[in-house]
Design an enzyme around this catalytic site. Structure first.
Site, PDB file in Angstrom:
ATOM      1  N   LYS A  24      -6.699  -2.669  -6.989  1.00  0.00           N
ATOM      2  CA  LYS A  24      -5.336  -2.347  -6.565  1.00  0.00           C
ATOM      3  C   LYS A  24      -4.303  -3.118  -7.369  1.00  0.00           C
ATOM      4  CE  LYS A  24      -5.814  -1.557  -1.631  1.00  0.00           C
ATOM      5  NZ  LYS A  24      -5.320  -2.167  -0.377  1.00  0.00           N
ATOM      6  N   ARG A  27      -1.043   5.828  -4.173  1.00  0.00           N
ATOM      7  CA  ARG A  27      -0.404   4.538  -4.431  1.00  0.00           C
ATOM      8  C   ARG A  27       0.806   4.719  -5.341  1.00  0.00           C
ATOM      9  NH1 ARG A  27      -4.712   2.333  -5.261  1.00  0.00           N
ATOM     10  NH2 ARG A  27      -4.983   1.948  -3.049  1.00  0.00           N
ATOM     11  N   ASP A  85      -1.468  -0.736   2.671  1.00  0.00           N
ATOM     12  CA  ASP A  85      -2.749  -0.450   3.304  1.00  0.00           C
ATOM     13  C   ASP A  85      -3.038   0.981   2.931  1.00  0.00           C
ATOM     14  OD1 ASP A  85      -5.024  -1.171   4.773  1.00  0.00           O
ATOM     15  OD2 ASP A  85      -4.316   0.010   6.459  1.00  0.00           O
ATOM     16  N   SER A  86      -4.253   1.226   2.586  1.00  0.00           N
ATOM     17  CA  SER A  86      -4.558   2.560   2.103  1.00  0.00           C
ATOM     18  C   SER A  86      -5.948   2.948   2.528  1.00  0.00           C
ATOM     19  CB  SER A  86      -4.442   2.586   0.580  1.00  0.00           C
ATOM     20  OG  SER A  86      -5.273   1.594   0.015  1.00  0.00           O
ATOM     21  N   PHE A 108     -12.229   2.749  -8.136  1.00  0.00           N
ATOM     22  CA  PHE A 108     -12.951   1.969  -7.124  1.00  0.00           C
ATOM     23  C   PHE A 108     -13.029   2.805  -5.845  1.00  0.00           C
ATOM     24  CE2 PHE A 108      -9.495   0.701  -4.222  1.00  0.00           C
ATOM     25  CZ  PHE A 108      -8.389   1.018  -4.996  1.00  0.00           C
TER      26      PHE A 108
HETATM   27  P1  ITT Z   1      -7.043  -5.317   0.585  1.00  0.00           P
HETATM   28  O1  ITT Z   1      -7.075  -5.137   2.080  1.00  0.00           O
HETATM   29  O2  ITT Z   1      -7.281  -6.735   0.148  1.00  0.00           O
HETATM   30  O3  ITT Z   1      -5.844  -4.718  -0.050  1.00  0.00           O
HETATM   31  P2  ITT Z   1      -9.134  -3.341   0.561  1.00  0.00           P
HETATM   32  O4  ITT Z   1     -10.034  -2.797  -0.508  1.00  0.00           O
HETATM   33  O5  ITT Z   1      -9.749  -3.748   1.838  1.00  0.00           O
HETATM   34  O6  ITT Z   1      -8.261  -4.500  -0.077  1.00  0.00           O
HETATM   35  P3  ITT Z   1      -7.647  -1.449   2.129  1.00  0.00           P
HETATM   36  O7  ITT Z   1      -7.728  -2.243   3.373  1.00  0.00           O
HETATM   37  O8  ITT Z   1      -6.357  -0.796   1.795  1.00  0.00           O
HETATM   38  O9  ITT Z   1      -8.044  -2.258   0.809  1.00  0.00           O
HETATM   39  O10 ITT Z   1      -8.805  -0.429   2.242  1.00  0.00           O
HETATM   40  C1  ITT Z   1      -8.721   0.619   1.488  1.00  0.00           C
HETATM   41  C2  ITT Z   1     -10.078   1.190   1.289  1.00  0.00           C
HETATM   42  O11 ITT Z   1      -9.836   2.590   1.128  1.00  0.00           O
HETATM   43  C3  ITT Z   1     -10.687   0.664  -0.023  1.00  0.00           C
HETATM   44  O12 ITT Z   1     -11.633  -0.338   0.174  1.00  0.00           O
HETATM   45  C4  ITT Z   1     -11.278   1.927  -0.585  1.00  0.00           C
HETATM   46  O13 ITT Z   1     -12.562   2.140  -0.058  1.00  0.00           O
HETATM   47  C5  ITT Z   1     -10.358   3.032  -0.076  1.00  0.00           C
HETATM   48  N1  ITT Z   1      -9.277   3.283  -1.061  1.00  0.00           N
HETATM   49  C6  ITT Z   1      -7.968   2.950  -0.984  1.00  0.00           C
HETATM   50  N2  ITT Z   1      -7.301   3.325  -2.090  1.00  0.00           N
HETATM   51  C7  ITT Z   1      -8.214   3.888  -2.889  1.00  0.00           C
HETATM   52  C8  ITT Z   1      -8.167   4.449  -4.178  1.00  0.00           C
HETATM   53  O14 ITT Z   1      -7.054   4.486  -4.891  1.00  0.00           O
HETATM   54  N3  ITT Z   1      -9.293   4.917  -4.694  1.00  0.00           N
HETATM   55  C9  ITT Z   1     -10.426   4.883  -4.011  1.00  0.00           C
HETATM   56  N4  ITT Z   1     -10.576   4.351  -2.801  1.00  0.00           N
HETATM   57  C10 ITT Z   1      -9.475   3.858  -2.238  1.00  0.00           C
END
Ligand code: ITT
Length: 205
Positions: free
Chosen positions: A12, A181, A69-70, A152
């Site tokens: 990210k 994003r 958050d995504s 990812f």
């Molecule tokens: P942070 O909380 O530290 O930001 P995280 O990976 O846990 O890191 P999130 O809580 O936002 O991030 O969870 C998002 C999940 O959703 C992430 O682990 C991916 O599995 C998926 N995800 C989010 N954006 C994505 C993207 O651009 N491409 C692929 N998967 C994504």
């Protein structure tokens, strides 16, 4: 100007840096604040979690913070994995395990019903109580097998509308032009401008 991004996810951080590279902001990640207590992401929506993270970080750093958050929302699963995207396969979840679980959960679902969306909420919070949250979405569908090496998370399964390849096959260049994003970052730019205008700070975009 420094913008603190509340994420430890290097994928990210790279995307934020790339998408914002034309702006005079330096993206600093949570890794630069090892003493920050863990922020529990227990909100019911992406917006709630983004605000919670940005608030905590703004208080801790006394600086302007953005947090996102995504995750992935799958139509046939009533919006799952949603805010649980990172932990979908449970304890010890990895991207691979999450992708495999998603394939299993959708194994009876035909192509026409495999619609999904990546969603991203971005919150901007300043120590003077200014706060705002925006959302970006990218629609597509879930493929039948893992394909591609870039990106990812669920990128190897997500086929954005208008393409026949996954995000992991299409690569960052294309992903960064259409991703949830990117769209959320585009939406947060006027908010940043408003913030700096209201606070009479110079932001030379
Ligand atoms: P942070 O909380 O530290 O930001 P995280 O990976 O846990 O890191 P999130 O809580 O936002 O991030 O969870 C998002 C999940 O959703 C992430 O682990 C991916 O599995 C998926 N995800 C989010 N954006 C994505 C993207 O651009 N491409 C692929 N998967 C994504």
């Amino acid at each position: 100007m420094e913008l603190v991004v509340a994420t430890k996810n290097e994928g990210k951080v790279r995307e934020f840096r790339k998408i914002m590279r034309d702006l005079p902001v330096e993206i600093v990640s949570l890794k630069d604040f090892p003493d920050l207590p863990d922020i529990i992401e227990d909100g019911r929506t992406f917006e709630e979690n983004a605000l919670k993270k940005a608030r905590a970080l703004a208080i801790f750093t006394k600086d302007v913070a953005i947090a996102d958050d995504s995750g992935l929302v799958v139509d046939a699963l009533s919006g799952s994995p949603g805010v649980l995207s990172a932990r979908y396969s449970g304890e010890g979840a990895t991207d691979l395990k999450n992708n495999l679980k998603l394939l299993t959960d959708l194994k009876e679902i035909p192509a026409k019903d495999r619609g999904a969306a990546f969603r991203c909420a971005i919150a901007l919070v300043a120590p003077n109580d200014f706060e705002e949250v925006v959302i970006g979405e990218c629609r597509g569908s879930i493929g039948f097998e893992i394909r591609g090496n870039e990106g990812f998370g669920y990128d190897p399964l997500f086929i954005p509308d208008g393409f026949d390849k996954t995000f992991a096959e299409l690569g960052m260049e294309i992903k960064n032009r259409i991703s949830h994003r990117f769209r959320a970052i585009k939406a947060i730019r006027p908010v940043l401008e408003k913030f700096f205008y209201v606070n009479k700070k110079d932001l030379s975009f």
